[in-house]
Scaffold this motif. Structure first.
Motif, PDB file in Angstrom:
ATOM      1  N   GLN A  99      38.563  24.824 -11.500  1.00  0.00           N
ATOM      2  CA  GLN A  99      37.816  25.741 -10.641  1.00  0.00           C
ATOM      3  C   GLN A  99      38.479  25.806  -9.262  1.00  0.00           C
ATOM      4  OE1 GLN A  99      36.059  23.305 -12.595  1.00  0.00           O
ATOM      5  NE2 GLN A  99      36.018  24.978 -14.080  1.00  0.00           N
ATOM      6  N   ILE A 100      39.292  26.838  -9.047  1.00  0.00           N
ATOM      7  CA  ILE A 100      39.992  26.991  -7.777  1.00  0.00           C
ATOM      8  C   ILE A 100      38.983  27.364  -6.691  1.00  0.00           C
ATOM      9  CG2 ILE A 100      41.880  28.157  -6.599  1.00  0.00           C
ATOM     10  CD1 ILE A 100      42.685  26.510  -9.076  1.00  0.00           C
ATOM     11  N   GLY A 101      39.023  26.649  -5.588  1.00  0.00           N
ATOM     12  CA  GLY A 101      38.116  26.923  -4.481  1.00  0.00           C
ATOM     13  C   GLY A 101      36.877  26.042  -4.467  1.00  0.00           C
ATOM     14  N   ALA A 102      36.651  25.304  -5.543  1.00  0.00           N
ATOM     15  CA  ALA A 102      35.478  24.438  -5.606  1.00  0.00           C
ATOM     16  C   ALA A 102      35.776  23.080  -4.976  1.00  0.00           C
ATOM     17  CB  ALA A 102      35.025  24.238  -7.049  1.00  0.00           C
ATOM     18  N   ARG A 103      34.746  22.460  -4.410  1.00  0.00           N
ATOM     19  CA  ARG A 103      34.875  21.061  -4.003  1.00  0.00           C
ATOM     20  C   ARG A 103      35.104  20.222  -5.255  1.00  0.00           C
ATOM     21  NH1 ARG A 103      29.975  18.661  -1.223  1.00  0.00           N
ATOM     22  NH2 ARG A 103      29.047  19.277  -3.210  1.00  0.00           N
ATOM     23  N   LEU A 104      35.773  19.100  -5.085  1.00  0.00           N
ATOM     24  CA  LEU A 104      35.983  18.225  -6.227  1.00  0.00           C
ATOM     25  C   LEU A 104      34.634  17.752  -6.780  1.00  0.00           C
ATOM     26  CD1 LEU A 104      38.204  17.098  -7.957  1.00  0.00           C
ATOM     27  CD2 LEU A 104      38.461  15.202  -6.375  1.00  0.00           C
ATOM     28  N   GLU A 105      33.650  17.611  -5.896  1.00  0.00           N
ATOM     29  CA  GLU A 105      32.309  17.229  -6.335  1.00  0.00           C
ATOM     30  C   GLU A 105      31.722  18.249  -7.315  1.00  0.00           C
ATOM     31  OE1 GLU A 105      32.621  15.743  -2.028  1.00  0.00           O
ATOM     32  OE2 GLU A 105      33.460  17.318  -3.313  1.00  0.00           O
ATOM     33  N   ASP A 106      32.141  19.512  -7.180  1.00  0.00           N
ATOM     34  CA  ASP A 106      31.548  20.582  -7.977  1.00  0.00           C
ATOM     35  C   ASP A 106      32.415  21.004  -9.155  1.00  0.00           C
ATOM     36  OD1 ASP A 106      29.400  20.694  -6.156  1.00  0.00           O
ATOM     37  OD2 ASP A 106      30.559  22.001  -4.828  1.00  0.00           O
ATOM     38  N   ALA A 107      33.608  20.433  -9.280  1.00  0.00           N
ATOM     39  CA  ALA A 107      34.481  20.797 -10.396  1.00  0.00           C
ATOM     40  C   ALA A 107      33.829  20.402 -11.717  1.00  0.00           C
ATOM     41  CB  ALA A 107      35.833  20.116 -10.246  1.00  0.00           C
ATOM     42  N   SER A 108      33.961  21.261 -12.718  1.00  0.00           N
ATOM     43  CA  SER A 108      33.293  21.009 -13.997  1.00  0.00           C
ATOM     44  C   SER A 108      34.246  20.807 -15.158  1.00  0.00           C
ATOM     45  CB  SER A 108      32.332  22.159 -14.318  1.00  0.00           C
ATOM     46  OG  SER A 108      33.030  23.403 -14.316  1.00  0.00           O
ATOM     47  N   THR A 109      35.464  21.348 -15.074  1.00  0.00           N
ATOM     48  CA  THR A 109      36.433  21.163 -16.150  1.00  0.00           C
ATOM     49  C   THR A 109      37.803  20.853 -15.544  1.00  0.00           C
ATOM     50  OG1 THR A 109      36.913  23.544 -16.253  1.00  0.00           O
ATOM     51  CG2 THR A 109      35.251  22.686 -17.767  1.00  0.00           C
ATOM     52  N   PHE A 110      38.608  20.139 -16.297  1.00  0.00           N
ATOM     53  CA  PHE A 110      39.898  19.665 -15.795  1.00  0.00           C
ATOM     54  C   PHE A 110      40.982  19.886 -16.849  1.00  0.00           C
ATOM     55  CE2 PHE A 110      36.642  17.428 -13.529  1.00  0.00           C
ATOM     56  CZ  PHE A 110      37.132  17.250 -12.241  1.00  0.00           C
ATOM     57  N   ILE A 114      42.738  12.240 -10.206  1.00  0.00           N
ATOM     58  CA  ILE A 114      41.866  13.410 -10.300  1.00  0.00           C
ATOM     59  C   ILE A 114      42.094  14.258  -9.059  1.00  0.00           C
ATOM     60  CG2 ILE A 114      39.490  14.232 -10.399  1.00  0.00           C
ATOM     61  CD1 ILE A 114      38.777  11.776 -11.981  1.00  0.00           C
ATOM     62  N   LEU A 115      42.384  15.551  -9.279  1.00  0.00           N
ATOM     63  CA  LEU A 115      42.795  16.421  -8.190  1.00  0.00           C
ATOM     64  C   LEU A 115      41.996  17.714  -8.197  1.00  0.00           C
ATOM     65  CD1 LEU A 115      45.558  15.530 -10.082  1.00  0.00           C
ATOM     66  CD2 LEU A 115      46.557  15.804  -7.833  1.00  0.00           C
ATOM     67  N   GLY A 116      41.815  18.262  -7.004  1.00  0.00           N
ATOM     68  CA  GLY A 116      41.165  19.556  -6.864  1.00  0.00           C
ATOM     69  C   GLY A 116      41.992  20.486  -6.001  1.00  0.00           C
ATOM     70  N   ILE A 117      41.706  21.769  -6.084  1.00  0.00           N
ATOM     71  CA  ILE A 117      42.371  22.778  -5.252  1.00  0.00           C
ATOM     72  C   ILE A 117      41.277  23.551  -4.540  1.00  0.00           C
ATOM     73  CG2 ILE A 117      43.944  24.752  -5.215  1.00  0.00           C
ATOM     74  CD1 ILE A 117      45.084  23.769  -7.882  1.00  0.00           C
ATOM     75  N   LYS A 118      40.993  23.143  -3.290  1.00  0.00           N
ATOM     76  CA  LYS A 118      39.921  23.793  -2.530  1.00  0.00           C
ATOM     77  C   LYS A 118      40.426  25.067  -1.869  1.00  0.00           C
ATOM     78  CE  LYS A 118      35.805  24.105  -0.756  1.00  0.00           C
ATOM     79  NZ  LYS A 118      35.943  25.532  -0.464  1.00  0.00           N
ATOM     80  N   ASP A 119      41.558  24.974  -1.189  1.00  0.00           N
ATOM     81  CA  ASP A 119      42.187  26.135  -0.570  1.00  0.00           C
ATOM     82  C   ASP A 119      43.653  25.796  -0.354  1.00  0.00           C
ATOM     83  OD1 ASP A 119      42.394  24.661   1.933  1.00  0.00           O
ATOM     84  OD2 ASP A 119      40.287  25.133   2.261  1.00  0.00           O
ATOM     85  N   GLN A 120      44.376  26.651   0.375  1.00  0.00           N
ATOM     86  CA  GLN A 120      45.811  26.435   0.530  1.00  0.00           C
ATOM     87  C   GLN A 120      46.144  25.194   1.349  1.00  0.00           C
ATOM     88  OE1 GLN A 120      47.572  30.041   2.043  1.00  0.00           O
ATOM     89  NE2 GLN A 120      47.530  31.038   0.055  1.00  0.00           N
ATOM     90  N   PHE A 123      43.523  19.753  -0.682  1.00  0.00           N
ATOM     91  CA  PHE A 123      43.771  19.332  -2.064  1.00  0.00           C
ATOM     92  C   PHE A 123      43.226  17.922  -2.267  1.00  0.00           C
ATOM     93  CE2 PHE A 123      47.125  22.185  -0.660  1.00  0.00           C
ATOM     94  CZ  PHE A 123      47.020  23.205  -1.602  1.00  0.00           C
ATOM     95  N   PRO A 124      41.913  17.800  -2.438  1.00  0.00           N
ATOM     96  CA  PRO A 124      41.340  16.461  -2.603  1.00  0.00           C
ATOM     97  C   PRO A 124      41.870  15.783  -3.859  1.00  0.00           C
ATOM     98  CG  PRO A 124      39.751  18.163  -3.170  1.00  0.00           C
ATOM     99  CD  PRO A 124      40.907  18.862  -2.542  1.00  0.00           C
ATOM    100  N   LEU A 125      42.195  14.511  -3.726  1.00  0.00           N
ATOM    101  CA  LEU A 125      42.630  13.769  -4.903  1.00  0.00           C
ATOM    102  C   LEU A 125      42.231  12.310  -4.786  1.00  0.00           C
ATOM    103  CD1 LEU A 125      46.439  12.991  -4.931  1.00  0.00           C
ATOM    104  CD2 LEU A 125      45.379  14.031  -2.955  1.00  0.00           C
ATOM    105  N   ILE A 126      41.989  11.723  -5.945  1.00  0.00           N
ATOM    106  CA  ILE A 126      41.583  10.328  -6.037  1.00  0.00           C
ATOM    107  C   ILE A 126      42.516   9.626  -7.010  1.00  0.00           C
ATOM    108  CG2 ILE A 126      39.698   8.729  -6.528  1.00  0.00           C
ATOM    109  CD1 ILE A 126      37.766  11.121  -6.240  1.00  0.00           C
ATOM    110  N   PHE A 127      43.150   8.549  -6.540  1.00  0.00           N
ATOM    111  CA  PHE A 127      44.012   7.741  -7.397  1.00  0.00           C
ATOM    112  C   PHE A 127      43.178   6.638  -8.050  1.00  0.00           C
ATOM    113  CE2 PHE A 127      46.986   9.396  -4.225  1.00  0.00           C
ATOM    114  CZ  PHE A 127      48.075   9.790  -5.009  1.00  0.00           C
ATOM    115  N   SER A 178      40.790   4.683   2.987  1.00  0.00           N
ATOM    116  CA  SER A 178      39.765   4.313   2.012  1.00  0.00           C
ATOM    117  C   SER A 178      40.251   4.702   0.618  1.00  0.00           C
ATOM    118  CB  SER A 178      38.458   5.034   2.329  1.00  0.00           C
ATOM    119  OG  SER A 178      38.617   6.433   2.193  1.00  0.00           O
ATOM    120  N   PRO A 179      39.796   4.004  -0.423  1.00  0.00           N
ATOM    121  CA  PRO A 179      40.312   4.267  -1.779  1.00  0.00           C
ATOM    122  C   PRO A 179      40.155   5.706  -2.239  1.00  0.00           C
ATOM    123  CG  PRO A 179      39.085   2.209  -1.725  1.00  0.00           C
ATOM    124  CD  PRO A 179      38.862   2.864  -0.394  1.00  0.00           C
ATOM    125  N   GLY A 180      39.135   6.398  -1.741  1.00  0.00           N
ATOM    126  CA  GLY A 180      38.902   7.773  -2.177  1.00  0.00           C
ATOM    127  C   GLY A 180      39.685   8.809  -1.415  1.00  0.00           C
TER     128      GLY A 180
END
Length: 643
Positions: free
Chosen positions: A24-35, A98-104, A107-111, A182-184
């Motif tokens: 889901q491009i533009g969504a917060r990682l909290e709101d992502a539903s599929t990967f 786990i990575l997200g694409i919020k905008d240009q 790019f939130p990501l968690i290792f 922080s780890p996140g």
């Protein structure tokens, strides 16, 4: 070891993991539903990226003894990367990101790397003979952040120097992996740290090539002024320094560092619309290593690197977004005519067709995706349609036995449906077979889809399943009928391009039109190509030898990366199909057949009527399938899968 004896061009040592990218491009990682699941990790990406750029790469790391570790190993092996020193760790899990694409810019990501497999690499894992087998060793900086992996890196560098390898470092600074955030917080790219600067500078002298962004040179050089940082790095090493400067491009420093950027040559970048910057640096490194290790000079190496990085930022994911050698070479030959490579249809098509996961030089496909015909048989036998799923699992058993007996060895396939054949599909998926699934509503004209729009269907299909679409088409159809069918076929093709599934387009002249001259198949193939539809496969009825040559010429001219043609059966007698195979004997674009009722028709009817038991059905179907395989091989002995 002499250069000409080296088995590998580059060994990549460092981070390898599985990336889960939010769709889901533009969504917060909290709101992502599929990967989407991809190979990831900086060294894993570079091993993959250099392999598809034509280098013989190897991966030196650890993965877990589980599904994700096997996935990474298979992805690297598929592109030809060497995995003999990709060690399976029996006690640790493969690292995840786990990575997200919020905008240009976001790019939130968690290792997820707590005690993960690749960070368990030790000096004992470094095999001197393996290091000696390569021309170069490429390290990524994460493995300098932990005592055990740092010791492994230093041992590998020692062996590399002893055996004359070129050594390269991608600084690859991730503050979270040095314990500075922080780890996140995997998104933060720069945190000042005297300790990290000191630990990096202690090892810089080991390298012939050091690559990083301006921020990465800031940490390596201990200054947030880039030229000052580069001067500090230069005091620690005589390596060639390649500084990535974002959209501007990059600069190469082989000697002393200038006092002013105006004195520094800029290797210009490529303009694209940024979707996702993650992985661009690994693509850049892959392209750079291609030029560097092939001694093509820094101008050409930077052309490769900048173009690789630019293409990746315009796409979803890291490794799967990287351009292949064919794709990159095509772009660089046309770069002045392609102001926006991310929007270039030819380039996007090349990416699609040169990143395919399997090769199919020959295919003997048993098609039992029939729905209407089998439902009619069940009614004639006065039995319910609930018998048909059981029938299809038996047909699959017959196909498996025939493939084994014929020695097809990876050249076997089925066409099966979800209406009655879901159990058969589930059973065969993942076993290395070619698997096609229909999307059309049986007998529909104009074409209709059986289970909703193409996007809603493909979202839950395994990636290995091929979309098969049968359309009854005639060039002399009414204009409105042709337009309606064209639009739906084009939409199906676009859906396949988006989802990554392959498309088999089956074209049959309708019974409603008595004019069935085979030349119309040439017209229809050309028509669909002109629409911009480039199916991975064509499925056509038997044609004359002359027309097969014309079909081949059309494919060659419009899509030389097409998988090829499969001959369909139309419930024809065996001897008719044998003659059809003979006519296609010299047609190199015809790769095999996909035949159904000729194989299963009579035995299935008798089974539904209670005249055959399961074993007899399987035996009769197997023999009919083997008969067609034998006919095919009679005229194509050079493609015998048993060779």
């Amino acid at each position: 070891m002499a250069t000409q004896e080296k088995q590998l061009d580059v060994i990549c040592l460092g981070r390898i993991a599985v990336d889960f990218y939010a769709q889901q491009i533009g969504a917060r990682l909290e709101d992502a539903s599929t990967f989407s699941k991809y190979l990831g990790g900086s060294s894993g990406n570079v091993a993959y990226g250099t392999a598809i750029q034509g280098l013989r790469s190897g991966m030196l790391a650890r993965v877990g003894d589980e599904h994700m570790g096997r996935f990474l190993r298979e992805e690297l092996q598929r592109v030809g990367a060497d995995t003999q020193c990709l060690i399976t760790d029996p006690r640790r899990l493969t690292g995840l990101v786990i990575l997200g694409i919020k905008d240009q810019e976001t790019f939130p990501l968690i290792f997820y790397r707590e005690n993960c497999a690749d960070m368990a690499l030790t000096p004992d894992d470094i095999d001197e003979s393996y290091i000696a087998s390569s021309r170069a060793l490429a390290i990524t900086g994460t493995h300098l952040s932990h005592p055990n992996t740092r010791a492994a890196v230093l041992k590998a560098l020692e062996y590399a120097r002893r055996h004359g390898l070129r050594t390269a470092l991608d600084i690859d600074y991730r503050p979270v992996l040095w314990g500075l955030t922080s780890p996140g917080d995997g998104e933060t790219r720069f945190v000042e740290s005297e300790q990290v600067t000191r630990e990096l500078q202690e090892v810089l002298h080991h390298f012939d090539l050091i690559v990083g962004t301006e921020e990465e040179f800031h940490i390596a050089g201990g200054s947030t002024d880039t030229l000052t940082a580069l001067k500090n790095v230069r005091r620690a090493t005589r390596a060639t320094l390649v500084c990535k400067r974002g959209a501007q491009g990059c600069s190469v420093f082989e000697g002393e560092i200038a006092d002013d950027w105006r004195q520094v040559k800029l290797h210009s970048g490529v303009r694209v619309e940024v979707l996702n910057v993650l992985g661009a640096g690994d693509a850049f490194m892959s392209g750079l290593l291609r030029g560097y290790l092939n001694d093509e000079g820094w101008d050409q190496a930077c052309r490769y690197a900048n173009a690789c990085g630019a293409l990746v930022v315009s796409r979803h994911g890291c490794a799967p977004a990287m351009p292949t050698k064919s794709e990159l070479d095509d772009y660089l030959l046309r770069e002045r005519q392609v102001p926006r490579p991310d929007r270039d249809a030819r380039l996007n098509h090349l990416h699609r067709v040169t990143t395919r996961k399997r090769q199919w030089p020959e295919l003997c496909v048993f098609a039992f995706d029939h729905r209407k015909q089998l439902a009619d048989m069940a009614r004639e036998a006065n039995v319910g349609e609930e018998r048909i799923p059981r029938l299809k699992t038996l047909l699959l058993a017959a196909a498996q036995q025939a493939a084994e007996q014929a020695g097809l060895h990876g050249n076997s396939g089925i066409l099966a449906d979800t209406t009655y054949g879901q159990a058969a599909l589930n059973e065969i998926t993942g076993q290395g077979w070619w698997i096609g699934r229909p999307v059309e509503l049986p007998s529909s004209r104009p074409l209709r889809l059986e289970h909703g729009n193409i996007g809603s269907q493909l979202i839950d299909w395994p990636q290995e399943h091929v979309v098969k679409c049968l359309v009854f088409y005639h060039p002399h159809d009414a204009a409105e009928l042709r337009r309606e069918q064209d639009e739906l076929i084009a939409d199906i093709y676009r859906g396949c391009c988006k989802s990554g599934h392959e498309l088999l387009l089956e074209v049959i002249l309708p019974d409603s039109n008595a004019d069935k001259d085979e030349r119309y198949y040439l017209e229809m193939i050309e028509h669909f190509y002109q629409l911009g539809v480039q199916p991975d496969w064509w499925k056509l009825p038997p044609l004359s030898a002359a027309h097969w040559q014309r079909v081949g010429a059309l494919i060659e001219a419009n899509d030389p990366h097409c998988r090829g043609v499969l001959i369909l059966g139309l419930d024809s007698p065996e001897e008719t199909l044998k003659a059809g195979f003979a006519a296609a004997a010299d047609a190199r674009w015809v790769k095999g057949f996909a035949v159904g009722r000729t194989i299963f028709g009579q035995p299935s009817r008798r089974w539904l009527q209670g005249e055959l038991d399961d074993a007899a059905l399987i035996e009769q179907v197997k023999q009919k399938y083997l008969t067609l395989i034998g006919f095919w091989r009679q005229y194509r002995p050079q493609s015998d899968g048993a060779r």
